[in-house]
Each structure stands twice: as structure tokens, then as C-alpha cells.
Design a protein around this motif. Structure first.
Motif, short mmCIF file in Angstrom:
data_model
loop_
_atom_site.label_atom_id
_atom_site.label_comp_id
_atom_site.label_asym_id
_atom_site.label_seq_id
_atom_site.Cartn_x
_atom_site.Cartn_y
_atom_site.Cartn_z
N ARG A 9 0.83 -1.20 0.00
CA ARG A 9 0.00 0.00 0.00
C ARG A 9 0.86 1.25 0.00
O ARG A 9 0.48 2.27 -0.57
CB ARG A 9 -0.91 0.02 1.24
CG ARG A 9 -2.04 -0.99 1.22
CD ARG A 9 -3.10 -0.67 0.17
NE ARG A 9 -3.53 0.70 0.13
CZ ARG A 9 -4.45 1.24 0.92
NH1 ARG A 9 -5.04 0.48 1.83
NH2 ARG A 9 -4.79 2.50 0.81
N TYR A 35 -2.50 2.47 -13.79
CA TYR A 35 -2.59 3.93 -13.87
C TYR A 35 -1.65 4.54 -12.83
O TYR A 35 -1.36 3.95 -11.80
CB TYR A 35 -4.00 4.43 -13.56
CG TYR A 35 -5.03 4.12 -14.62
CD1 TYR A 35 -5.80 2.98 -14.55
CD2 TYR A 35 -5.26 5.01 -15.66
CE1 TYR A 35 -6.76 2.70 -15.52
CE2 TYR A 35 -6.22 4.75 -16.64
CZ TYR A 35 -6.96 3.59 -16.55
OH TYR A 35 -7.91 3.32 -17.51
N GLN A 37 -1.39 8.21 -10.65
CA GLN A 37 -2.15 9.42 -10.32
C GLN A 37 -1.28 10.42 -9.59
O GLN A 37 -0.66 10.10 -8.57
CB GLN A 37 -3.38 9.09 -9.47
CG GLN A 37 -4.32 10.28 -9.26
CD GLN A 37 -5.60 9.90 -8.56
OE1 GLN A 37 -5.62 9.09 -7.63
NE2 GLN A 37 -6.72 10.47 -9.01
N PHE A 91 -2.23 2.85 -9.43
CA PHE A 91 -3.45 2.06 -9.30
C PHE A 91 -3.47 0.94 -10.34
O PHE A 91 -3.09 1.13 -11.49
CB PHE A 91 -4.69 2.92 -9.53
CG PHE A 91 -5.04 3.82 -8.37
CD1 PHE A 91 -4.75 5.17 -8.43
CD2 PHE A 91 -5.66 3.31 -7.25
CE1 PHE A 91 -5.07 6.01 -7.38
CE2 PHE A 91 -5.98 4.14 -6.18
CZ PHE A 91 -5.68 5.49 -6.25
N PHE A 105 -11.12 -0.69 -9.29
CA PHE A 105 -9.79 -0.27 -8.86
C PHE A 105 -9.38 -0.89 -7.54
O PHE A 105 -10.22 -1.12 -6.65
CB PHE A 105 -9.74 1.25 -8.71
CG PHE A 105 -9.60 1.99 -10.00
CD1 PHE A 105 -10.68 2.15 -10.85
CD2 PHE A 105 -8.37 2.52 -10.37
CE1 PHE A 105 -10.54 2.84 -12.05
CE2 PHE A 105 -8.23 3.21 -11.57
CZ PHE A 105 -9.32 3.36 -12.41
N GLY A 106 -8.07 -1.11 -7.40
CA GLY A 106 -7.51 -1.42 -6.11
C GLY A 106 -7.34 -0.14 -5.30
O GLY A 106 -7.70 0.96 -5.76
N GLN A 107 -6.77 -0.28 -4.12
CA GLN A 107 -6.61 0.88 -3.24
C GLN A 107 -5.33 1.67 -3.55
O GLN A 107 -5.12 2.74 -2.98
CB GLN A 107 -6.60 0.44 -1.79
CG GLN A 107 -7.97 -0.03 -1.32
CD GLN A 107 -7.99 -0.31 0.15
OE1 GLN A 107 -7.35 -1.25 0.63
NE2 GLN A 107 -8.73 0.48 0.89
N GLY B 40 -7.44 8.54 -0.39
CA GLY B 40 -6.84 7.28 0.04
C GLY B 40 -7.45 6.04 -0.57
O GLY B 40 -7.07 4.93 -0.21
N GLU B 41 -8.39 6.23 -1.50
CA GLU B 41 -9.06 5.09 -2.11
C GLU B 41 -8.96 5.16 -3.63
O GLU B 41 -8.63 6.20 -4.19
CB GLU B 41 -10.54 5.08 -1.72
CG GLU B 41 -10.80 4.99 -0.23
CD GLU B 41 -10.40 3.65 0.35
OE1 GLU B 41 -9.99 3.62 1.53
OE2 GLU B 41 -10.49 2.63 -0.37
N GLY B 42 -9.24 4.04 -4.28
CA GLY B 42 -9.31 4.06 -5.72
C GLY B 42 -10.66 4.57 -6.20
O GLY B 42 -11.62 4.58 -5.44
N PRO B 43 -10.75 4.99 -7.45
CA PRO B 43 -12.03 5.44 -7.99
C PRO B 43 -13.05 4.30 -7.97
O PRO B 43 -12.70 3.13 -8.17
CB PRO B 43 -11.69 5.84 -9.43
CG PRO B 43 -10.22 6.12 -9.42
CD PRO B 43 -9.65 5.17 -8.42
N VAL B 44 -14.30 4.67 -7.77
CA VAL B 44 -15.40 3.70 -7.75
C VAL B 44 -16.38 4.07 -8.85
O VAL B 44 -16.80 5.24 -8.94
CB VAL B 44 -16.10 3.70 -6.37
CG1 VAL B 44 -17.31 2.77 -6.40
CG2 VAL B 44 -15.13 3.26 -5.28
#
Lengths: 114, 115
Positions: A9, A35, A37, A91, A105-107, B40-44
Motif C-alpha cells: 500500500r 494507472y 495518479q 493504481f 480499482f484497487g486501493q 486514500g481510495e481508488g475510484p469507484v
């Protein structure tokens, strides 16, 4: 609840070191995206695979980045050697290719190169 | 090169106001998707629109795909603080030589809804 898993992470590394990021796509998904970001560039497509075959990696600096899918359950993104400008959130996303692949998507992996 | 331009980049509004986010391109897409991303998260994924002129509603959110499949809009009615986040549009490239499905994202719209 199926989800894309990314490891690690967080990663802090020194300039010049190799970095490997891993992604486990959702079972049954045949398309995988990588990706990057950043605040300045937003979400940039680095590479994507369909049925494990690379379709497009034109967004990736070829001299230092490489992406592979050794099998259907693992995608990797490597940077060698890493540079401070590579600092970003990376990502992985997976999906089933239809008329337009919907990406799950993952975290993300937050990479800092010092 | 296919590009998606989103506007505005930043939007700060009061609870209860309406807003519209635009996503424009000179390229035709086979479909267009909207995502929401929290820190802190990926796109949803919120929605996918496929047909030119298509309108989809998701509670207070209305999504429209342009007739020419080059642009889209997201309209939020009576925004709430829970709508705060980064909204991203993404276009799926038209199928060419079995290499379709490439997903290109716009820069995003950072929405802040104040109580």
C-alpha cells in the motif's frame, strides 16, 4: 466481496532502487489496467492487458518501467531504477472487456522516491 | 491522442445547491463512465453510458451522454456534504483491430459541499 488487491500500500525507497508493485485482479476479469495518479497529471494510463497480453504500454517510460502478467492472478509493475519524479499513487484496475470495460480499482500503492 | 477535458476542476458549493460537471472530447468513445474517488481510495464506478443521447439517473445524480458520443455531463440535484469527492469521467476507446477498451480519464472535478 470481490476486489482488486494491490501490494504494497505504501513504499518509500531511495533513488536508483528497483520497485515492484503487485496486483491481484478480480477472478474472471480479462482486462487489467495500470494507472499513475498525481495532482498535476491526474490519472494517466501506463499500460493495459487483455487475456494477459499487453495491448498498449505507450504511456509508460520504456527505459525504466515494465509491466507483466505472469499469470491470470498476478500483474506486476516494475520501476528500475526509480527516480524522485516517479513518486505518485499507482493504481491497478481490472474488468471484463465489453463495449467499454468498467474498471474496478484497487486501493493503490503510494510510492515515494527520495 | 484521445483527451477528455473536465470542467470545472474545482467546485465549492453549499448544501442544497445544484451543480453540473462537464466532460468533453473531440474523440468518439464507445462508452463513457463516471467514477467517484475519496481520499486514500481508488475510484469507484458510478455509471456507464453507452448510447448517444442516453440519460441515466442514480438518485440525485443525472448522467447524460452526448448525441455524438464525444461528451457527457453529470448533474447533481440538492447536493449534500456526502457528495464531496473527486468526480472523474472516463472514455472507453472505440474498438480498432481488437485493441478497444482502452480507458482514458479526465483530470477530475474536486467537489466540496459545505453544510
Amino acid at each position: 466481496d470481490a476486489r482488486v488487491t494491490q501490494t504494497p500500500r505504501h513504499k518509500v525507497t531511495e533513488m536508483g532502487q528497483e520497485v515492484t508493485m503487485r496486483c491481484q485482479p478480480i477472478l474472471g476479469h480479462n482486462t487489467v489496467f495500470w494507472y499513475r495518479q498525481t495532482m498535476m497529471q491526474g490519472l494517466e494510463l501506463l499500460a493495459y492487458f487483455r487475456n494477459r497480453a499487453p495491448l498498449d504500454d505507450s504511456g509508460m517510460p520504456k527505459d525504466r518501467f515494465s509491466a507483466e502478467m505472469p499469470d491470470a492472478t498476478l500483474a506486476t509493475l516494475k520501476i528500475q531504477p526509480s527516480e524522485p519524479r516517479d513518486s505518485a499513487v499507482y493504481f491497478c484496475a481490472s474488468g471484463r472487456f465489453l463495449r467499454g470495460t468498467e474498471a474496478f480499482f484497487g486501493q493503490g500503492t503510494r510510492l515515494t522516491v527520495v | 491522442t484521445q483527451l477528455l477535458e473536465q470542467s470545472p476542476q474545482f467546485l465549492s458549493i453549499q448544501e442544497g445547491e445544484n451543480l453540473t460537471v462537464y466532460c468533453n472530447s473531440s474523440s468518439v468513445f464507445s462508452s463513457l463512465q463516471w467514477y467517484r474517488q475519496e481520499p486514500g481510495e481508488g475510484p469507484v464506478l458510478l455509471v456507464t453510458v453507452v448510447t448517444g443521447g442516453e440519460v441515466k439517473k442514480l438518485k440525485r445524480l443525472t448522467f447524460q451522454f452526448g448525441d455524438a458520443r464525444k461528451d457527457s455531463s453529470l448533474h447533481i440535484t440538492a447536493a449534500q456534504p456526502g457528495d464531496t469527492g473527486l468526480y472523474l469521467c472516463a472514455g472507453a476507446a472505440v474498438m480498432i483491430y481488437n485493441q478497444g477498451g482502452k480507458l482514458i480519464f479526465g483530470q477530475g472535478t474536486e467537489l466540496s459541499v459545505k453544510p
